[in-house]
Each structure stands twice: as structure tokens, then as C-alpha cells.
Write a protein that holds these residues in place. Sequence first.
Motif, PDB file in Angstrom:
ATOM      1  N   GLU A 132       1.271  -1.042  -0.232  1.00 52.53           N
ATOM      2  CA  GLU A 132      -0.269   0.108   0.318  1.00 52.53           C
ATOM      3  C   GLU A 132       0.941   1.402   0.312  1.00 52.53           C
ATOM      4  OE1 GLU A 132      -0.512  -2.260   2.002  1.00 52.53           O
ATOM      5  OE2 GLU A 132      -2.219  -3.282   1.035  1.00 52.53           O
ATOM      6  N   GLN A 133       1.918   1.004   0.843  1.00 54.28           N
ATOM      7  CA  GLN A 133       2.249   2.321   0.812  1.00 54.28           C
ATOM      8  C   GLN A 133       3.495   2.348  -0.621  1.00 54.28           C
ATOM      9  OE1 GLN A 133       5.547   1.297   4.039  1.00 54.28           O
ATOM     10  NE2 GLN A 133       4.445   2.512   5.577  1.00 54.28           N
ATOM     11  N   HIS A 134       4.523   1.736  -1.403  1.00 51.78           N
ATOM     12  CA  HIS A 134       4.640   1.924  -1.905  1.00 51.78           C
ATOM     13  C   HIS A 134       3.858   2.555  -3.787  1.00 51.78           C
ATOM     14  CE1 HIS A 134       6.822   0.569  -5.940  1.00 51.78           C
ATOM     15  NE2 HIS A 134       5.837  -0.078  -6.013  1.00 51.78           N
ATOM     16  N   VAL A 135       2.628   1.885  -3.609  1.00 54.39           N
ATOM     17  CA  VAL A 135       1.862   2.468  -4.989  1.00 54.39           C
ATOM     18  C   VAL A 135       1.428   3.356  -4.363  1.00 54.39           C
ATOM     19  CG1 VAL A 135      -0.906   1.886  -5.333  1.00 54.39           C
ATOM     20  CG2 VAL A 135       0.570  -0.873  -4.647  1.00 54.39           C
ATOM     21  N   ARG A 136       1.323   4.152  -2.867  1.00 49.93           N
ATOM     22  CA  ARG A 136       0.375   4.802  -3.080  1.00 49.93           C
ATOM     23  C   ARG A 136       1.548   6.576  -3.496  1.00 49.93           C
ATOM     24  NH1 ARG A 136       0.479   5.256   2.140  1.00 49.93           N
ATOM     25  NH2 ARG A 136      -1.441   4.217   2.250  1.00 49.93           N
ATOM     26  N   MET A 137       2.852   5.423  -2.753  1.00 48.92           N
ATOM     27  CA  MET A 137       4.263   6.624  -3.783  1.00 48.92           C
ATOM     28  C   MET A 137       4.074   6.836  -4.695  1.00 48.92           C
ATOM     29  SD  MET A 137       8.404   6.508  -2.888  1.00 48.92           S
ATOM     30  CE  MET A 137       7.599   6.207  -0.948  1.00 48.92           C
ATOM     31  N   TRP A 168       7.996  11.490 -19.005  1.00 50.56           N
ATOM     32  CA  TRP A 168       8.420  12.649 -17.819  1.00 50.56           C
ATOM     33  C   TRP A 168       8.195  11.543 -16.129  1.00 50.56           C
ATOM     34  CZ3 TRP A 168      11.894  15.400 -18.357  1.00 50.56           C
ATOM     35  CH2 TRP A 168      11.579  16.289 -20.015  1.00 50.56           C
ATOM     36  N   ALA A 169       7.130  11.003 -16.489  1.00 54.76           N
ATOM     37  CA  ALA A 169       6.578  10.137 -15.464  1.00 54.76           C
ATOM     38  C   ALA A 169       7.458   8.964 -15.374  1.00 54.76           C
ATOM     39  CB  ALA A 169       5.035   9.000 -15.464  1.00 54.76           C
ATOM     40  N   GLU A 170       8.130   8.204 -16.380  1.00 52.05           N
ATOM     41  CA  GLU A 170       8.955   7.303 -15.946  1.00 52.05           C
ATOM     42  C   GLU A 170      10.263   8.222 -15.584  1.00 52.05           C
ATOM     43  OE1 GLU A 170       9.475   5.177 -19.266  1.00 52.05           O
ATOM     44  OE2 GLU A 170       7.705   3.365 -19.357  1.00 52.05           O
ATOM     45  N   LYS A 171      10.712   8.977 -16.336  1.00 47.12           N
ATOM     46  CA  LYS A 171      11.459   9.989 -15.393  1.00 47.12           C
ATOM     47  C   LYS A 171      11.616   9.784 -13.833  1.00 47.12           C
ATOM     48  CE  LYS A 171      14.733  13.723 -16.148  1.00 47.12           C
ATOM     49  NZ  LYS A 171      16.496  13.278 -16.316  1.00 47.12           N
ATOM     50  N   ALA A 172      11.081  10.867 -13.342  1.00 44.48           N
ATOM     51  CA  ALA A 172      10.481  10.968 -12.070  1.00 44.48           C
ATOM     52  C   ALA A 172      10.459   9.752 -11.136  1.00 44.48           C
ATOM     53  CB  ALA A 172       8.996  11.608 -11.615  1.00 44.48           C
ATOM     54  N   GLU A 173       9.572   8.786 -11.518  1.00 44.46           N
ATOM     55  CA  GLU A 173       9.427   7.441 -10.559  1.00 44.46           C
ATOM     56  C   GLU A 173      11.090   6.599 -10.557  1.00 44.46           C
ATOM     57  OE1 GLU A 173       6.962   4.606 -12.481  1.00 44.46           O
ATOM     58  OE2 GLU A 173       7.574   4.423 -13.978  1.00 44.46           O
ATOM     59  N   ASN A 174      11.273   6.984 -11.716  1.00 47.55           N
ATOM     60  CA  ASN A 174      13.048   6.257 -11.113  1.00 47.55           C
ATOM     61  C   ASN A 174      14.640   7.407 -10.518  1.00 47.55           C
ATOM     62  OD1 ASN A 174      13.592   3.891 -12.710  1.00 47.55           O
ATOM     63  ND2 ASN A 174      12.583   4.947 -14.555  1.00 47.55           N
ATOM     64  N   SER A 175      14.042   8.373 -10.434  1.00 46.01           N
ATOM     65  CA  SER A 175      14.742   9.946  -9.441  1.00 46.01           C
ATOM     66  C   SER A 175      14.299   9.811  -8.558  1.00 46.01           C
ATOM     67  CB  SER A 175      14.173  11.134 -10.338  1.00 46.01           C
ATOM     68  OG  SER A 175      14.625  10.935 -11.378  1.00 46.01           O
ATOM     69  N   LYS A 176      12.763   9.060  -8.331  1.00 47.90           N
ATOM     70  CA  LYS A 176      12.496   8.516  -6.546  1.00 47.90           C
ATOM     71  C   LYS A 176      13.174   7.563  -5.843  1.00 47.90           C
ATOM     72  CE  LYS A 176       9.718   9.853  -3.303  1.00 47.90           C
ATOM     73  NZ  LYS A 176       9.405  11.537  -2.922  1.00 47.90           N
ATOM     74  N   ARG A 177      14.415   7.459  -4.966  1.00 48.89           N
ATOM     75  CA  ARG A 177      15.242   6.473  -4.059  1.00 48.89           C
ATOM     76  C   ARG A 177      14.188   6.169  -3.593  1.00 48.89           C
ATOM     77  NH1 ARG A 177      20.267   4.084  -5.441  1.00 48.89           N
ATOM     78  NH2 ARG A 177      20.963   3.260  -2.999  1.00 48.89           N
ATOM     79  N   GLN A 178      13.001   6.637  -2.626  1.00 50.22           N
ATOM     80  CA  GLN A 178      13.019   5.228  -2.350  1.00 50.22           C
ATOM     81  C   GLN A 178      11.032   4.414  -2.977  1.00 50.22           C
ATOM     82  OE1 GLN A 178      12.214   8.392  -1.933  1.00 50.22           O
ATOM     83  NE2 GLN A 178      12.143   9.026   0.470  1.00 50.22           N
ATOM     84  N   LEU A 179      11.396   4.528  -4.195  1.00 50.95           N
ATOM     85  CA  LEU A 179      11.296   3.612  -5.801  1.00 50.95           C
ATOM     86  C   LEU A 179      11.768   2.524  -6.333  1.00 50.95           C
ATOM     87  CD1 LEU A 179       8.302   5.279  -7.077  1.00 50.95           C
ATOM     88  CD2 LEU A 179       8.169   4.263  -5.187  1.00 50.95           C
ATOM     89  N   GLN A 180      13.511   2.735  -6.410  1.00 50.74           N
ATOM     90  CA  GLN A 180      14.610   2.176  -6.166  1.00 50.74           C
ATOM     91  C   GLN A 180      14.740   1.140  -5.150  1.00 50.74           C
ATOM     92  OE1 GLN A 180      15.229   2.043  -9.477  1.00 50.74           O
ATOM     93  NE2 GLN A 180      14.607   4.022 -10.057  1.00 50.74           N
ATOM     94  N   CYS A 181      13.803   0.329  -4.823  1.00 43.61           N
ATOM     95  CA  CYS A 181      14.223  -0.714  -4.175  1.00 43.61           C
ATOM     96  C   CYS A 181      14.759  -1.874  -5.539  1.00 43.61           C
ATOM     97  CB  CYS A 181      13.043  -1.453  -3.943  1.00 43.61           C
ATOM     98  SG  CYS A 181      13.028   0.112  -2.842  1.00 43.61           S
TER      99      CYS A 181
END
Length: 206
Positions: free
Chosen positions: A73-78, A96-109
Motif C-alpha cells: 500500500e505504501q509503495h503504490v501510494r508513493m 516524464w512520469a517514468e523519469k520521475a519514478e526512476n528519480s525517486k530513491r524510495q522507489l528504487q528497490c
Amino acid sequence: YVAKCLQRQLQPAPAAVPSTLVRHDLPLATYCSVGVGLMLSARVRREPFCASPFDTWHLTHPKRYPRCNDTIEQHVRMRVNVRRHACRSKSNMNYWAEKAENSKRQLQCCWSIDEAALRLKAFLAVDGLSKCERGSGLNQVAATWTAGDVVGVYYMNASDFRPAAALRDYLMQIRTSQSSGREIQIVHLPTCVKRGARDVQQLRLL
């Protein structure tokens, strides 16, 4: 071209390469919408690698990525918040959406293959997402494989059958030279799979 491509991938010590997990309950998305590809044995799942519920834009999945403890749930919300903000501020372009999620360190797991699949499934189940916010549905798995792990060659459109057959024939030549004659199947993957359709049942058998 087919031979050169495979030769680069089948070096004596092959590196992990970006691959896509195909499941009956996930989109049939491929890199650059390519309609031909290899189907690997489930044995590659025993190899240590990272999986992601989206395209990480990496040729390999860096080992420095951490194991994350956030819930589905936390991952999806972020991820929804990140893509929604990018789409609304960048003219609704998926790039740009893909670039944004790849720039979000908390999503790079570094997820396991099952953890990544569950997160992608939950993300795609969110109601009210625009086309940009939802994205391509592509997932990424960094897999290490050899010619012996290939169990099939898929094609998605009628025009893709001939290159798929050429790919299968070349792989069978490698198998023969290695004294491994197990047949490699050519499989037609539908470009659109609906839950409950006959093709869904077929995909569960792959």
C-alpha cells in the motif's frame, strides 16, 4: 542481426540483462513494444537478482539498490503520487512520469520477483488513473541466463512469426552443437489478454 544479438547475450559469463516477467494477471508489455522475444525457464528464478514493478531504465539492476521494507500500500501510494505529479506538470507524457519514478530513491528497490509482481498488480488496480499515470505496465527483472534456459520464442503479431522462427532455428543450432536437443517451442502471445479469456488459461501453463 539475430545471430549477433544472441552472441552478445550468450557470452561465457553472461551478465544480468533486463527481462520481463509474463504472468496471466499482468500486462503483456515488452520493451519498445517488440513483438518477438525469448521465454526463459523458471529455473532462472533461483538465481540472485532484483525485480522491479516498473522499467528502471537500467541495462542491469544495480546491486546497490536496497531491500525496502515499505508495504504494498505504501509503495503504490508513493508511485501514484509521483507519476500523477509528473503527468500533470509535464503535459501528460509517460516519459516524464517514468523519469520521475526512476528519480525517486524510495522507489528504487531490490524486490523479489513475487514482491515486484504483487506491487505492479496493486498499482494497476488503482481506479481513476489516466493513461499517463498508469504507464506502460512494463516490469523489469534482471536475469542471468544461458541458451539452455530458453524454452520458447514468443511472437505477438503475424508479421513477427518469421523473425521468431529464425531466432528459434538459431537457438536450436546452438543446442545441437552442445548436444542438447530439447525442442524450443514457438508461442503466440496475444497482444491483449482479458481475465477469464481462453488465452489467460493458456498463459498459466507457460
